[in-house]
Design an enzyme around this catalytic site. Structure first.
Site, PDB file in Angstrom:
ATOM      1  N   ARG A 161       1.023  -0.896  -0.143  1.00 38.21           N
ATOM      2  CA  ARG A 161       0.027   0.058   0.338  1.00 38.21           C
ATOM      3  C   ARG A 161       1.027   1.069  -0.235  1.00 38.21           C
ATOM      4  NH1 ARG A 161      -1.679  -3.422   4.191  1.00 38.21           N
ATOM      5  NH2 ARG A 161      -3.886  -4.515   3.573  1.00 38.21           N
ATOM      6  N   LYS A 184      -2.935  -2.956   7.605  1.00 40.63           N
ATOM      7  CA  LYS A 184      -3.749  -2.703   8.676  1.00 40.63           C
ATOM      8  C   LYS A 184      -3.921  -3.736   9.659  1.00 40.63           C
ATOM      9  CE  LYS A 184      -6.128  -0.672   4.803  1.00 40.63           C
ATOM     10  NZ  LYS A 184      -7.496  -1.062   4.232  1.00 40.63           N
ATOM     11  N   HIS A 252      -3.119   2.660  -5.678  1.00 45.82           N
ATOM     12  CA  HIS A 252      -3.277   1.212  -5.383  1.00 45.82           C
ATOM     13  C   HIS A 252      -3.547   0.371  -6.210  1.00 45.82           C
ATOM     14  CE1 HIS A 252      -4.788  -1.044  -2.066  1.00 45.82           C
ATOM     15  NE2 HIS A 252      -5.680  -1.159  -1.973  1.00 45.82           N
ATOM     16  N   ARG A 255      -0.867  -2.307  -6.980  1.00 43.39           N
ATOM     17  CA  ARG A 255      -1.169  -3.281  -6.051  1.00 43.39           C
ATOM     18  C   ARG A 255      -2.374  -3.930  -6.495  1.00 43.39           C
ATOM     19  NH1 ARG A 255      -1.008  -4.501  -0.488  1.00 43.39           N
ATOM     20  NH2 ARG A 255      -3.675  -5.467   0.626  1.00 43.39           N
ATOM     21  N   HIS A 278      -4.340  -9.315   3.680  1.00 45.39           N
ATOM     22  CA  HIS A 278      -5.403  -9.278   3.975  1.00 45.39           C
ATOM     23  C   HIS A 278      -5.656 -10.501   4.885  1.00 45.39           C
ATOM     24  CE1 HIS A 278      -6.391  -8.817  -0.842  1.00 45.39           C
ATOM     25  NE2 HIS A 278      -5.949  -7.338   0.100  1.00 45.39           N
ATOM     26  N   TYR A 287      -9.409 -11.053  -6.580  1.00 47.66           N
ATOM     27  CA  TYR A 287      -8.862 -11.509  -7.886  1.00 47.66           C
ATOM     28  C   TYR A 287      -9.271 -12.518  -9.337  1.00 47.66           C
ATOM     29  CZ  TYR A 287      -6.347  -7.675  -5.126  1.00 47.66           C
ATOM     30  OH  TYR A 287      -6.071  -6.154  -4.699  1.00 47.66           O
TER      31      TYR A 287
END
Length: 306
Positions: A161, A184, A252, A255, A278, A287
């Site tokens: 990110r 995150k 983004h 990524r 994730h 994806y």
């Protein structure tokens, strides 16, 4: 928050504290949840014309929930945003019901509005390469050009990110073969660093006029302070205009491109999940939908029509 009773404010704060302690939620997530639940509690105060204490919250009915949902839709809250708000309210109610010992059926049985999940918008492989090449042409200063290329290479080559790339410090240079990234929700992951990314950062460091120190930001703005992500957003906006790429070609998107191109090359979904950081595999599985959509595009173009 002034419309919310002291008991509810305390309960809300205790719930937020539990989120941070037990679930590793990021501050941004906690702030969004706080706003969502506070808005819900404020609505119930106005809806019932009195402050809602904990006992009143236990009596929230299906009719109350419908009134709140209708109010949100009437305020032009989109289906996706409303689903997020409802998720926050349900999470709060699960916690509150367990703590206070009541049955939260009316809240938990409320159905979220249906919405179409947005698929990631990656660049094609040739477009991603062209972006890297064109970013370098946007500055007349060699060191700024090298800096921009280094950052964008980290986004595409390592799946970082932009906030993660810009959080690197002088202590991370020269880049090792793998980086320990705090993402995150303070979720830590190990990311391999491809040679192209190490070389791009090395070139930037050789040209950067600002002295590096272990605790300072690795990537610097023109005046020497930490690089603002807006600078990378702007340089990519200029590059995509030159290349004729859509507005979705953002930092983004690099990524997203990293993940999609790995998947297209036969990458394992679980491994890609780890590389991206994730928390849930379902997030990474988006994806596969992108990959399938591209496959169908190729099929429709190439398959002979009867």
């Amino acid at each position: 928050m002034s419309l919310i009773s002291p008991a509810c404010r305390d309960a809300l704060q205790h719930w937020l504290d539990s989120l941070g302690a037990l679930a590793g939620r990021s501050e941004n997530t906690k702030s969004a949840y706080q706003g969502d639940v506070a808005d819900f509690l404020s609505f119930m105060t106005l809806h019932h014309s009195e402050r809602q204490g904990l006992a009143a919250l236990e009596r929230i009915s299906i009719s109350d929930m419908r009134a709140w949902m209708a109010d949100q839709r009437g305020s032009d809250v989109g289906a996706r945003s409303l689903a997020r708000k409802l998720s926050a309210v349900k999470s709060f109610y699960r916690w509150l019901a367990e703590r206070e010992g009541f049955e939260p059926t009316a809240v938990l049985s409320t159905r979220a509005p249906k919405f179409t999940k947005k698929l990631p918008r990656p660049l094609a492989e040739d477009a991603a390469r062209a972006m890297l090449e064109t970013v370098e042409l946007q500055s007349t200063s060699d060191w700024v050009a090298a800096r921009d290329v280094a950052v964008v290479t980290l986004l595409y080559g390592c799946g970082l990110r932009i906030s993660e790339a810009l959080s690197l410090t002088g202590a991370d240079a020269p880049l090792p073969q793998s980086l320990r990234i705090l993402g995150k929700g303070d979720k830590e992951r190990i990311v391999p660093v491809i040679p192209a990314a190490r070389e791009a950062v090395d070139r930037y460091l050789q040209l950067c006029p600002h002295p590096q120190s272990l605790g300072a930001a690795l990537f610097r703005g023109v005046r020497g302070g930490p690089l603002n992500p807006r600078a990378i957003q702007d340089v990519m906006a200029k590059a995509r205009m030159q290349l004729g790429l859509p507005s979705t070609a953002t930092p983004h998107a690099m990524r997203h491109s990293f993940a999609t191109h790995l998947l297209s090359a036969g990458g394992d979904l679980r491994a890609i999940q780890e590389l991206l950081g994730h928390a849930s595999l379902s997030t990474t599985q988006a994806y596969t939908a992108v990959d399938t959509a591209r496959l169908m595009e190729v099929y429709n173009r190439a398959h002979p029509k009867a």
